[in-house]
Design an enzyme around this catalytic site. Structure first.
Site, PDB file in Angstrom:
ATOM      1  N   ARG A  48      55.083 -15.694 -67.334  1.00  0.00           N
ATOM      2  CA  ARG A  48      54.600 -15.377 -65.996  1.00  0.00           C
ATOM      3  C   ARG A  48      55.617 -14.482 -65.304  1.00  0.00           C
ATOM      4  NH1 ARG A  48      58.429 -17.076 -63.740  1.00  0.00           N
ATOM      5  NH2 ARG A  48      57.570 -16.312 -61.803  1.00  0.00           N
ATOM      6  N   GLY A  49      55.221 -14.037 -64.091  1.00  0.00           N
ATOM      7  CA  GLY A  49      56.035 -13.048 -63.388  1.00  0.00           C
ATOM      8  C   GLY A  49      55.498 -11.675 -63.758  1.00  0.00           C
ATOM      9  N   ASP A 233      53.921  -8.725 -56.867  1.00  0.00           N
ATOM     10  CA  ASP A 233      52.984  -8.560 -57.983  1.00  0.00           C
ATOM     11  C   ASP A 233      52.258  -7.231 -57.924  1.00  0.00           C
ATOM     12  OD1 ASP A 233      53.334 -11.646 -57.666  1.00  0.00           O
ATOM     13  OD2 ASP A 233      52.633 -11.238 -59.709  1.00  0.00           O
ATOM     14  N   ASN A 243      52.279 -11.018 -53.276  1.00  0.00           N
ATOM     15  CA  ASN A 243      53.236 -11.852 -54.008  1.00  0.00           C
ATOM     16  C   ASN A 243      52.711 -13.286 -53.958  1.00  0.00           C
ATOM     17  OD1 ASN A 243      55.729 -12.158 -55.479  1.00  0.00           O
ATOM     18  ND2 ASN A 243      56.574 -13.188 -53.697  1.00  0.00           N
TER      19      ASN A 243
HETATM   20  O1  MRU Z   1      51.983 -16.811 -60.748  1.00  0.00           O
HETATM   21  P1  MRU Z   1      53.330 -16.257 -61.120  1.00  0.00           P
HETATM   22  O2  MRU Z   1      54.354 -17.297 -61.382  1.00  0.00           O
HETATM   23  O3  MRU Z   1      53.219 -15.248 -62.236  1.00  0.00           O
HETATM   24  O4  MRU Z   1      53.777 -15.454 -59.812  1.00  0.00           O
HETATM   25  C1  MRU Z   1      55.012 -14.774 -59.831  1.00  0.00           C
HETATM   26  C2  MRU Z   1      55.335 -14.102 -58.566  1.00  0.00           C
HETATM   27  O5  MRU Z   1      54.588 -14.129 -57.606  1.00  0.00           O
HETATM   28  C3  MRU Z   1      56.599 -13.287 -58.559  1.00  0.00           C
HETATM   29  O6  MRU Z   1      57.193 -13.314 -57.290  1.00  0.00           O
HETATM   30  C4  MRU Z   1      56.261 -11.839 -58.915  1.00  0.00           C
HETATM   31  O7  MRU Z   1      55.470 -11.782 -60.071  1.00  0.00           O
HETATM   32  C5  MRU Z   1      57.487 -11.016 -59.123  1.00  0.00           C
HETATM   33  S1  MRU Z   1      58.353 -11.466 -60.605  1.00  0.00           S
HETATM   34  C6  MRU Z   1      59.639 -10.379 -60.757  1.00  0.00           C
END
Ligand code: MRU
Length: 337
Positions: A48-49, A233, A243
């Site tokens: 994720r991320g 995101d 985000n």
């Molecule tokens: O649902 P996730 O855990 O993938 O969400 C992640 C985020 O919202 C992060 O802040 C974003 O992807 C930036 S990661 C460098």
């Protein structure tokens, strides 16, 4: 203790991931050898991320041949499968488009698709590592010294191909011997802040304090937080930022208390084709993520729940956007790409 890489190739050219759903309790690695397994890992947030899901999808595309030589049709079908996993992070589509373009060029030239796609996935990964380092340097300059940084969700090494985005300036300042600490809100419903951010900062030796999401405004009122620093995101052309759900509330609280609200993101997260936040698709996830935690009820049986995974922080609440190409006012961010 070093932070382990959340993704790697195996010697057999399959993909090894750190299963982030099990952290911080268990550090378990999974070997993925099909496109469907990679898609499942992205959908369930084992990887994720935003930057990391782009890298994982790029690597996943190399598995499209299912043991046989890759064909362009198989690569296109795999890209459709991987692209349908999560809608909000633009990095996923950015990486897949780049991989497809490379596949098409290679096929037209009669080259070897497997080699070309592995090379392209490695290039995407390596570029992300470099972008994280640049964000770290730019953000550390902006913050300028000792700091207490409040962050939301996880935008660190676990979310990228490098040292992270929002956490990169923290790591740079820490390595430079500055007194830097982090306040990590827990980030309901999936707890990326308390489970992942606190875990990786702990491994790196950065002091971290975990708070519940509802404590953010009170903590900002205490007056000891230097800045808020979060990842993204997708950043729209006008500087609106999608985000993790809850970011918008943190931004409102930061504005109310006069605390700078910084967003850190690589240029692969900036989407000039999306004019503003209203056009960013927001992923809705299963209500059970809100009404329970790992099988334990957090709400009475039958309670309804709403579970958007992301929100949009309007550009006017963002003090600056830290990118690998420098620091931008939100309204100017499209100039970075
Ligand atoms: O649902 P996730 O855990 O993938 O969400 C992640 C985020 O919202 C992060 O802040 C974003 O992807 C930036 S990661 C460098």
């Amino acid at each position: 203790m070093p932070i382990p890489s959340p993704i790697a190739w195996t010697p057999r050219h399959t993909i090894r991931i750190l299963d982030q759903t099990l952290l911080p309790g268990e550090e378990r690695y999974l070997d993925l050898d099909t496109v469907d397994a990679v898609a499942e890992a992205i959908r369930t947030l084992r990887v994720r991320g935003a930057p990391l899901i782009g890298i994982a999808a790029a690597m996943g595309l190399t598995l499209a041949g299912a043991g046989r030589p890759l064909t362009l049709d198989a690569v296109r079908a795999a890209a459709a499968t991987l692209g349908a996993t999560r809608p909000t992070a633009v990095n996923l589509h950015w990486a897949l488009d780049r991989m497809l373009a490379r596949a098409e060029r290679t096929a037209a030239a009669g080259g070897d698709l497997s080699t070309a796609l592995r090379d392209e996935a490695n290039a995407i990964w390596e570029e992300d590592r470099v972008m994280c380092a640049r964000i770290g340097a730019a953000g550390a300059d902006l913050i300028g010294g000792d700091a207490v940084v409040l962050t939301h969700c996880n935008a660190g090494a676990l979310a990228t191909g490098g040292m992270g985005t929002a956490l990169a300036p923290v790591y740079v300042l820490h390595a430079a011997g500055r007194r830097v600490s982090v306040v990590a809100d827990e980030t309901r419903p999936l707890l990326q802040g308390s489970r992942l951010t606190a875990w990786e900062l702990g491994r790196a030796g950065v002091p971290v304090t975990v708070i519940a999401d509802g404590m953010v405004a009170s903590r900002l009122r205490q007056g000891d937080v230097t800045c808020v620093l979060v990842g993204a995101d997708r950043i729209a052309a006008n500087g609106d930022v999608a985000n993790k759900i809850g970011t918008y509330g943190v931004a409102l609280a930061a504005r109310a208390h006069g605390v700078p609200f910084y967003v850190a993101a690589p240029t692969s997260t900036i989407d000039p084709a999306t004019p503003d936040g209203a056009h960013i698709p927001i992923e809705e996830r299963a209500p059970e993520e809100v009404t329970g935690w790992r099988g334990h009820p957090a709400a009475p049986a039958g309670a309804r729940a709403w579970n958007p995974a992301f929100d949009v922080t309007p550009a006017e609440l963002v003090t600056a956007i830290i990118t690998d190409r420098g620091v931008f006012a939100p309204r100017d961010v499209a100039a970075a790409v």
